[in-house]
Design a protein around this motif. Structure first.
Motif, mmCIF file in Angstrom:
data_model
loop_
_atom_site.group_PDB
_atom_site.id
_atom_site.type_symbol
_atom_site.label_atom_id
_atom_site.label_comp_id
_atom_site.label_asym_id
_atom_site.label_seq_id
_atom_site.Cartn_x
_atom_site.Cartn_y
_atom_site.Cartn_z
ATOM 1 N N MET A 1 0.842 -1.193 0.000
ATOM 2 C CA MET A 1 0.000 0.000 0.000
ATOM 3 C C MET A 1 0.882 1.250 0.000
ATOM 4 O O MET A 1 1.771 1.404 0.834
ATOM 5 C CB MET A 1 -0.899 0.028 1.244
ATOM 6 N N LEU A 2 0.676 2.138 -0.975
ATOM 7 C CA LEU A 2 1.455 3.353 -1.073
ATOM 8 C C LEU A 2 1.124 4.297 0.074
ATOM 9 O O LEU A 2 -0.007 4.399 0.525
ATOM 10 C CB LEU A 2 1.187 4.051 -2.411
ATOM 11 N N PHE A 3 2.147 4.993 0.535
ATOM 12 C CA PHE A 3 1.952 5.962 1.619
ATOM 13 C C PHE A 3 1.237 7.190 1.076
ATOM 14 O O PHE A 3 1.660 7.782 0.083
ATOM 15 C CB PHE A 3 3.309 6.367 2.198
ATOM 16 N N GLU A 4 0.146 7.555 1.709
ATOM 17 C CA GLU A 4 -0.600 8.753 1.332
ATOM 18 C C GLU A 4 -0.714 9.650 2.555
ATOM 19 O O GLU A 4 -1.301 9.278 3.564
ATOM 20 C CB GLU A 4 -2.002 8.392 0.819
ATOM 21 N N ILE A 5 -0.136 10.855 2.454
ATOM 22 C CA ILE A 5 -0.146 11.765 3.595
ATOM 23 C C ILE A 5 -1.552 12.209 3.937
ATOM 24 O O ILE A 5 -1.825 12.663 5.051
ATOM 25 C CB ILE A 5 0.750 12.995 3.282
ATOM 26 N N THR A 6 -2.494 12.063 3.001
ATOM 27 C CA THR A 6 -3.872 12.482 3.258
ATOM 28 C C THR A 6 -4.684 11.423 3.995
ATOM 29 O O THR A 6 -5.774 11.708 4.477
ATOM 30 C CB THR A 6 -4.579 12.815 1.926
ATOM 31 N N ASP A 7 -4.191 10.198 4.072
ATOM 32 C CA ASP A 7 -4.890 9.147 4.797
ATOM 33 C C ASP A 7 -4.887 9.469 6.288
ATOM 34 O O ASP A 7 -3.832 9.756 6.869
ATOM 35 C CB ASP A 7 -4.221 7.790 4.577
ATOM 36 N N VAL A 8 -6.058 9.396 6.914
ATOM 37 C CA VAL A 8 -6.156 9.733 8.333
ATOM 38 C C VAL A 8 -5.273 8.818 9.171
ATOM 39 O O VAL A 8 -4.602 9.278 10.107
ATOM 40 C CB VAL A 8 -7.623 9.649 8.807
ATOM 41 N N VAL A 9 -5.222 7.532 8.848
ATOM 42 C CA VAL A 9 -4.413 6.614 9.648
ATOM 43 C C VAL A 9 -2.937 6.982 9.550
ATOM 44 O O VAL A 9 -2.187 6.869 10.539
ATOM 45 C CB VAL A 9 -4.652 5.140 9.226
ATOM 46 N N ASN A 10 -2.488 7.462 8.388
ATOM 47 C CA ASN A 10 -1.102 7.879 8.251
ATOM 48 C C ASN A 10 -0.831 9.197 8.963
ATOM 49 O O ASN A 10 0.244 9.403 9.537
ATOM 50 C CB ASN A 10 -0.725 7.986 6.773
ATOM 51 N N ILE A 11 -1.803 10.100 8.927
ATOM 52 C CA ILE A 11 -1.667 11.359 9.672
ATOM 53 C C ILE A 11 -1.567 11.072 11.165
ATOM 54 O O ILE A 11 -0.716 11.632 11.874
ATOM 55 C CB ILE A 11 -2.853 12.288 9.378
ATOM 56 N N MET A 12 -2.427 10.164 11.657
ATOM 57 C CA MET A 12 -2.375 9.797 13.067
ATOM 58 C C MET A 12 -1.077 9.077 13.389
ATOM 59 O O MET A 12 -0.477 9.269 14.451
ATOM 60 C CB MET A 12 -3.583 8.931 13.433
ATOM 61 N N GLY A 13 -0.612 8.240 12.450
ATOM 62 C CA GLY A 13 0.646 7.528 12.660
ATOM 63 C C GLY A 13 1.831 8.470 12.734
ATOM 64 O O GLY A 13 2.692 8.350 13.622
ATOM 65 N N LEU A 14 1.888 9.441 11.823
ATOM 66 C CA LEU A 14 2.960 10.433 11.850
ATOM 67 C C LEU A 14 2.901 11.259 13.130
ATOM 68 O O LEU A 14 3.935 11.571 13.736
ATOM 69 C CB LEU A 14 2.857 11.348 10.627
ATOM 70 N N SER A 15 1.690 11.600 13.546
ATOM 71 C CA SER A 15 1.522 12.359 14.787
ATOM 72 C C SER A 15 2.009 11.545 15.975
ATOM 73 O O SER A 15 2.683 12.073 16.873
ATOM 74 C CB SER A 15 0.055 12.747 14.979
ATOM 75 N N ALA A 16 1.678 10.261 15.989
ATOM 76 C CA ALA A 16 2.097 9.387 17.088
ATOM 77 C C ALA A 16 3.614 9.276 17.139
ATOM 78 O O ALA A 16 4.223 9.356 18.215
ATOM 79 C CB ALA A 16 1.468 7.999 16.915
ATOM 80 N N VAL A 17 4.230 9.103 15.981
ATOM 81 C CA VAL A 17 5.688 9.000 15.920
ATOM 82 C C VAL A 17 6.334 10.293 16.406
ATOM 83 O O VAL A 17 7.298 10.270 17.184
ATOM 84 C CB VAL A 17 6.142 8.663 14.479
ATOM 85 N N ALA A 18 5.802 11.432 15.963
ATOM 86 C CA ALA A 18 6.352 12.720 16.384
ATOM 87 C C ALA A 18 6.215 12.917 17.890
ATOM 88 O O ALA A 18 7.171 13.311 18.571
ATOM 89 C CB ALA A 18 5.655 13.848 15.636
ATOM 90 N N VAL A 19 5.028 12.625 18.412
ATOM 91 C CA VAL A 19 4.774 12.834 19.847
ATOM 92 C C VAL A 19 5.639 11.900 20.686
ATOM 93 O O VAL A 19 6.221 12.315 21.706
ATOM 94 C CB VAL A 19 3.279 12.602 20.156
ATOM 95 N N PHE A 20 5.757 10.652 20.270
ATOM 96 C CA PHE A 20 6.582 9.713 21.029
ATOM 97 C C PHE A 20 8.057 10.075 20.911
ATOM 98 O O PHE A 20 8.822 9.909 21.873
ATOM 99 C CB PHE A 20 6.327 8.289 20.535
ATOM 100 N N ALA A 21 8.485 10.555 19.739
ATOM 101 C CA ALA A 21 9.864 11.004 19.592
ATOM 102 C C ALA A 21 10.153 12.166 20.529
ATOM 103 O O ALA A 21 11.225 12.247 21.148
ATOM 104 C CB ALA A 21 10.137 11.405 18.142
ATOM 105 N N ILE A 22 9.186 13.077 20.666
ATOM 106 C CA ILE A 22 9.332 14.201 21.589
ATOM 107 C C ILE A 22 9.443 13.699 23.023
ATOM 108 O O ILE A 22 10.259 14.190 23.809
ATOM 109 C CB ILE A 22 8.153 15.177 21.446
ATOM 110 N N SER A 23 8.627 12.690 23.375
ATOM 111 C CA SER A 23 8.703 12.147 24.742
ATOM 112 C C SER A 23 10.079 11.534 24.999
ATOM 113 O O SER A 23 10.642 11.668 26.086
ATOM 114 C CB SER A 23 7.589 11.115 24.975
ATOM 115 N N GLY A 24 10.630 10.868 23.977
ATOM 116 C CA GLY A 24 11.972 10.308 24.116
ATOM 117 C C GLY A 24 13.012 11.398 24.276
ATOM 118 O O GLY A 24 13.933 11.289 25.097
ATOM 119 N N ALA A 25 12.854 12.474 23.508
ATOM 120 C CA ALA A 25 13.783 13.595 23.610
ATOM 121 C C ALA A 25 13.691 14.264 24.974
ATOM 122 O O ALA A 25 14.700 14.707 25.546
ATOM 123 C CB ALA A 25 13.499 14.598 22.501
ATOM 124 N N LEU A 26 12.481 14.350 25.524
ATOM 125 C CA LEU A 26 12.314 14.934 26.851
ATOM 126 C C LEU A 26 12.999 14.095 27.921
ATOM 127 O O LEU A 26 13.576 14.622 28.882
ATOM 128 C CB LEU A 26 10.823 15.094 27.170
#
Length: 208
Positions: A1-26
């Motif tokens: 399945m091609l990555f589509e930035i407009t897919d809600v599941v991918n938007i939520m996935g990117l958000s989750a990765v960003a938020v968890f990365a921030i928690s790791g950085a903290l």
């Protein structure tokens, strides 16, 4: 399945990765690491749960090898956090809330991806829980912190609730993505209440 930035599941996935990365950085900030330490801990935190999920499902190469945007999100998030962390009133408090948002997002995203891979609902729930929890475990182990999931307040229970809610809503004739959003809110609200009011499950082995 091609990555589509407009897919809600991918938007939520990117958000989750960003938020968890921030928690790791903290957490790296609490340990007074340099910027490369921030990036290491943040990337391991952001990608750890999804990597375990993909390996167990046989979905290889894992998602961040197929689509490097996931690594880029981690690196950018941690680099920004490196400069912002010294200005925060409470790094620990910020970490706890970033973790709460992250596990709620990952619980439903992991469940959705497992279902798309053709697993049973039970296995999908397991994948959702593992996606939500393993990144935090990697963060805490690498930074030498106490495991967040070992706190007395509801933690894993909230990810299970979010995953189950997503599965239930998925069986109803609802508009697209209401299942993802509903599952996220249930998981996050339960975790938020647990943090705020110290809600915990009964435990015969714990002496209050």
């Amino acid at each position: 399945m091609l990555f589509e930035i407009t897919d809600v599941v991918n938007i939520m996935g990117l958000s989750a990765v960003a938020v968890f990365a921030i928690s790791g950085a903290l957490d790296a900030a609490r340990q007074k690491m340099d910027i490369l330490g921030f990036m290491l801990i943040g990337t391991a935190t952001g990608l750890g749960g999804g990597t375990l999920r993909d390996l167990l499902l046989g979905n290889v190469p894992v998602f961040w090898i197929r689509e490097p945007i996931w690594i880029i999100v981690c690196l950018v998030s941690t680099a920004i956090t490196y400069f912002i962390a010294p200005k925060l009133a409470s790094i620990t408090r910020a970490l706890i809330w970033m973790d709460a948002v992250g596990i709620a997002l990952f619980a439903v995203v992991g469940t959705e991806i497992a279902l798309e891979f053709g697993t049973s609902p039970l296995i999908a729930i397991c994948m959702g829980v593992m996606t939500a929890s393993f990144g935090g475990i990697a963060r805490d182990v690498l930074s030498g912190s106490n495991l967040t999931l070992m706190n007395e307040e509801l933690y894993i229970t909230t990810t299970v609730a979010g995953s189950v809610m997503y599965l239930w809503l998925n069986t109803l004739s609802l508009p697209a993505n209401y299942d993802l959003i509903g599952g996220f809110f249930i998981a996050f609200i339960l975790r938020a209440l647990a943090i705020r009011f110290h809600i915990k499950l009964p435990n015969h082995y714990r002496k209050d």
